[in-house]
Write a protein that holds these residues in place. Structure first.
Motif, short mmCIF file in Angstrom:
data_model
loop_
_atom_site.label_atom_id
_atom_site.label_comp_id
_atom_site.label_asym_id
_atom_site.label_seq_id
_atom_site.Cartn_x
_atom_site.Cartn_y
_atom_site.Cartn_z
N GLN A 28 40.26 29.90 37.52
CA GLN A 28 41.21 30.56 38.42
C GLN A 28 40.53 30.91 39.75
N LEU A 29 39.28 31.35 39.68
CA LEU A 29 38.55 31.66 40.91
C LEU A 29 38.35 30.40 41.75
N THR A 145 38.85 37.09 42.11
CA THR A 145 39.99 36.21 42.37
C THR A 145 41.13 37.00 42.99
#
Length: 177
Positions: A28-29, A145
């Motif tokens: 996700q990051l 994130t």
């Protein structure tokens, strides 16, 4: 010397879940960093993905730091660069966790990570790590994130209801207009 007991066989579900959390939060990051680059460059994100997906992770963060320095006010750029540096540090922990060799510890919530290096000299250690410690690293990655996403929102470059939609930009002024 303290004696440790290990269990042969697979890791516990708790440990697999914790290690998996690192993989998911890091993915996700990486996606958010790519989104930041495409938005700061004014490029459609889906058109930018072939470029970002072929970049090594460190190169993505280095590129984002450069783009931030060129495109953002100094205070926003400084904050984004600091987040990139923090992410690179967390990336080292992520690599140890995901690419480590694991043995189940005495209980379901701990495991032993075998660390070894052979770059010029051989070194090895075997720290005990808990599922909770791994989850805390995952949480730090997730918070980063979110911080990148919030920066894009502040800049008007992210619609949280539809993050893949490119923001509507005002038309650029033309000469003589």
């Amino acid at each position: 010397m303290t004696t440790r007991t290990v269990r042969l066989g697979p890791l516990s579900v708790k440990m697999y879940c914790a290690i998996g959390m690192i993989a998911v939060s890091w993915a996700q990051l990486e996606d958010m960093v790519s989104l930041c680059m495409s938005r700061l460059l004014g490029t459609d994100h889906t058109e930018f993905l072939p470029i970002a997906s072929n970049m090594q992770v460190k190169a993505r963060f280095d590129a984002l730091k450069s783009i931030a320095g060129l495109r953002l006010p100094a205070d926003e750029a400084k904050a984004l660069i600091a987040r990139c540096d923090e992410a690179l540090e967390l990336g080292r922990e992520r690599n140890k966790i995901l690419h480590g060799s694991w043995i189940q510890g005495e209980t379901d919530d701990v495991a032993i990570r075998l660390n070894y290096r052979a770059h010029g000299r051989i070194s090895a250690d075997a720290p005990v790590i808990s599922a909770r410690e791994i989850a805390e690293i995952s949480d730090r990655i997730t918070m980063l994130t979110e911080a990148f996403a919030q920066a894009l929102q502040r800049l008007g470059l992210l619609d949280p209801k539809n993050p893949m939609r490119s923001p509507v930009r005002p038309p650029e002024k033309t000469a003589g207009a």
